[in-house]
Design an enzyme around this catalytic site. Structure first.
Site, mmCIF file in Angstrom:
data_model
loop_
_atom_site.group_PDB
_atom_site.id
_atom_site.type_symbol
_atom_site.label_atom_id
_atom_site.label_comp_id
_atom_site.label_asym_id
_atom_site.label_seq_id
_atom_site.Cartn_x
_atom_site.Cartn_y
_atom_site.Cartn_z
ATOM 1 N N CYS A 1 -3.936 6.155 -0.189
ATOM 2 C CA CYS A 1 -3.429 4.857 -0.644
ATOM 3 C C CYS A 1 -3.074 4.829 -2.126
ATOM 4 O O CYS A 1 -2.917 3.742 -2.704
ATOM 5 C CB CYS A 1 -4.456 3.769 -0.342
ATOM 6 S SG CYS A 1 -4.880 3.630 1.403
ATOM 7 N N LYS B 1 -12.305 -4.721 2.216
ATOM 8 C CA LYS B 1 -11.788 -3.818 3.243
ATOM 9 C C LYS B 1 -12.749 -2.644 3.373
ATOM 10 O O LYS B 1 -12.906 -1.843 2.451
ATOM 11 C CB LYS B 1 -10.387 -3.328 2.873
ATOM 12 C CG LYS B 1 -9.755 -2.412 3.900
ATOM 13 C CD LYS B 1 -8.340 -2.035 3.471
ATOM 14 C CE LYS B 1 -7.661 -1.112 4.468
ATOM 15 N NZ LYS B 1 -6.286 -0.749 4.031
ATOM 16 N N ARG C 1 -11.230 7.876 3.196
ATOM 17 C CA ARG C 1 -10.983 6.819 2.218
ATOM 18 C C ARG C 1 -12.276 6.138 1.760
ATOM 19 O O ARG C 1 -12.235 5.027 1.232
ATOM 20 C CB ARG C 1 -10.012 5.799 2.814
ATOM 21 C CG ARG C 1 -8.649 6.412 3.090
ATOM 22 C CD ARG C 1 -7.698 5.463 3.767
ATOM 23 N NE ARG C 1 -6.412 6.128 3.977
ATOM 24 C CZ ARG C 1 -5.589 5.875 4.975
ATOM 25 N NH1 ARG C 1 -5.893 4.949 5.861
ATOM 26 N NH2 ARG C 1 -4.445 6.529 5.092
ATOM 27 N N CYS D 1 -0.215 4.358 1.759
ATOM 28 C CA CYS D 1 -0.623 5.388 2.715
ATOM 29 C C CYS D 1 0.449 5.705 3.745
ATOM 30 O O CYS D 1 0.556 6.854 4.190
ATOM 31 C CB CYS D 1 -1.925 4.993 3.399
ATOM 32 S SG CYS D 1 -1.857 3.441 4.326
ATOM 33 N N LYS E 1 -11.820 -7.480 6.205
ATOM 34 C CA LYS E 1 -11.335 -6.569 7.248
ATOM 35 C C LYS E 1 -12.339 -5.452 7.473
ATOM 36 O O LYS E 1 -12.825 -4.887 6.488
ATOM 37 C CB LYS E 1 -9.978 -5.995 6.796
ATOM 38 C CG LYS E 1 -9.332 -5.001 7.733
ATOM 39 C CD LYS E 1 -8.038 -4.475 7.137
ATOM 40 C CE LYS E 1 -7.345 -3.502 8.085
ATOM 41 N NZ LYS E 1 -6.113 -2.943 7.504
ATOM 42 N N SER F 1 -6.790 -3.118 14.621
ATOM 43 C CA SER F 1 -6.232 -2.405 15.762
ATOM 44 C C SER F 1 -7.295 -1.910 16.737
ATOM 45 O O SER F 1 -7.110 -1.983 17.962
ATOM 46 C CB SER F 1 -5.391 -1.229 15.265
ATOM 47 O OG SER F 1 -6.190 -0.316 14.516
ATOM 48 N N TYR G 1 -3.335 -9.062 16.423
ATOM 49 C CA TYR G 1 -2.255 -8.592 17.280
ATOM 50 C C TYR G 1 -2.115 -9.453 18.529
ATOM 51 O O TYR G 1 -1.135 -9.313 19.265
ATOM 52 C CB TYR G 1 -2.489 -7.123 17.651
ATOM 53 C CG TYR G 1 -2.544 -6.235 16.430
ATOM 54 C CD1 TYR G 1 -1.372 -5.794 15.821
ATOM 55 C CD2 TYR G 1 -3.761 -5.874 15.843
ATOM 56 C CE1 TYR G 1 -1.406 -5.003 14.681
ATOM 57 C CE2 TYR G 1 -3.811 -5.091 14.706
ATOM 58 C CZ TYR G 1 -2.629 -4.660 14.129
ATOM 59 O OH TYR G 1 -2.668 -3.889 12.992
ATOM 60 N N CYS H 1 0.863 -1.179 0.000
ATOM 61 C CA CYS H 1 0.000 0.000 0.000
ATOM 62 C C CYS H 1 0.896 1.224 0.000
ATOM 63 O O CYS H 1 2.115 1.115 0.108
ATOM 64 C CB CYS H 1 -0.937 -0.004 1.212
ATOM 65 S SG CYS H 1 -2.334 1.140 1.047
ATOM 66 N N GLU I 1 -16.577 -8.264 -4.783
ATOM 67 C CA GLU I 1 -15.179 -7.839 -4.734
ATOM 68 C C GLU I 1 -14.246 -9.041 -4.562
ATOM 69 O O GLU I 1 -13.180 -9.116 -5.183
ATOM 70 C CB GLU I 1 -14.965 -6.848 -3.583
ATOM 71 C CG GLU I 1 -15.627 -5.510 -3.763
ATOM 72 C CD GLU I 1 -14.854 -4.586 -4.691
ATOM 73 O OE1 GLU I 1 -13.789 -4.988 -5.192
ATOM 74 O OE2 GLU I 1 -15.317 -3.451 -4.913
#
Length: 324
Positions: A127, A192, A214, A119, A245, A271, A310, A117, A230
């Site tokens: 992006c 996404k 975005r 960004c 995501k 996150s 994470y 990407c 998609e």
């Protein structure tokens, strides 16, 4: 006589044996933030427990990943130089490229995924290439292909385009094949959403857009059928696996996609999800281990073959210890 089915209120071993949803460390992917420089290991305030590493300190965390037998690591770069076209992203001596070479040299058996990407690398934080105040989809494809080839040249096993540009998978597949990287896999962020759950990541990676948002190129959270479309488009263009995501707020989307496609499907527990769980646990409102495990089970139950999280290192330890 009425015969009633028995509930499975048995020992822990019997519960494990009869569980419908199974997890293993090999299905986990651990995202790692790589900051350009040397001797860096620094905390990420918005993501307690997560750190930024420079390429030379990266083996500290990779050793734990290998020891815990996780499936792969996913690298996100934080460069020193940013410009309009994100040139640091396709620099063969860029931060991700350095990190990939370090990882493959020190731990050749570890699967390494490079995030593709712009960004984190652009001065405007979007992006892609900006033309007349908006992202130019087609002009961006050439740059994404350069990034993917550069990462493959550095040794990445998988490249993961997260930009959500139309046609990115075909452009990257064509560029990789033309350069002889026919065995480099593509894990596309096919689904996404333009989500409010990305805030801590943008602080960690320094990737917040300097203007606008975005929503013009990420997906509308109201849409499910679009997600299936998609995913199918990216697979037709050559994606070897796809990502949905965020994770927990989009389990219905994950299930819908899983039922329609025949490639591995990953769910990215992002996150914001991680930071919310950490915050609640820090206040004593929830048990961190229990919610991390239940979240992973929920994502796997909804159909994920791969979980990007994470909590990957901790979850792998729980699995190896027979606690998950």
């Amino acid at each position: 006589m009425i015969i009633r089915p028995r509930r499975l209120r048995k020992t822990a071993s019997i519960r494990a044996m009869t569980s419908e949803t199974r997890l293993s460390p090999s299905m986990l992917v651990y995202p790692v933030f790589i900051r350009e420089g040397k001797n860096i290991i620094e905390d990420i305030p918005a993501m307690p427990g997560q750190k930024r590493y420079s390429p030379d300190t990266l083996p500290v965390i990779l050793e734990r990943a290998v020891r815990n037998r996780i499936g792969a690591v996913l690298f996100f770069g934080i460069p020193e130089h940013k410009d309009e076209c994100g040139s640091s992203a396709y620099d063969d001596d860029g931060v991700i490229q350095q990190a990939v070479r370090t990882a493959k040299r020190e731990f050749p058996e570890l699967t390494v995924i490079g995030d593709v990407c712009m960004c984190e690398y652009t001065s405007h934080g979007h992006c892609g290439i900006i033309r007349n105040g908006t992202v130019d989809n087609d002009a961006t494809l050439e740059y994404l292909a350069r990034i993917a080839v550069s990462q493959a040249r550095s040794g990445a096993d998988i490249v993961a385009p997260s930009d959500m540009m139309d046609g990115h998978t075909a452009a990257i597949r064509g560029a990789l094949d033309a350069e002889g990287f026919t065995d480099t896999l593509i894990c596309s962020y096919a689904v996404k959403y333009a989500s409010a759950f990305y805030g801590p990541f943008r602080e960690a990676a320094g990737s917040a857009p300097s203007f606008g948002d975005r929503k013009s190129y990420q997906m509308n959270p109201r849409n499910v059928r679009e997600a299936v479309r998609e995913a199918e488009l990216d697979i037709a263009e050559g994606a070897d696996m796809i990502i949905v995501k965020p994770g927990l707020p989009y389990l219905d989307v994950l299930r819908a996609v899983r039922e329609r496609v025949n490639v591995p499907v990953a769910s990215y527990c992002v996150s914001g999800e991680y930071s919310m769980m950490k915050a609640a646990a820090s206040m004593g409102w929830l048990n961190e281990k229990n919610i991390a495990c239940e979240s992973a089970i929920s994502i796997a139950r909804a159909g994920a073959d791969i979980i990007i999280t994470y909590f990957a290192l901790e979850l792998a330890e729980y699995m190896l210890n027979g606690e998950l």
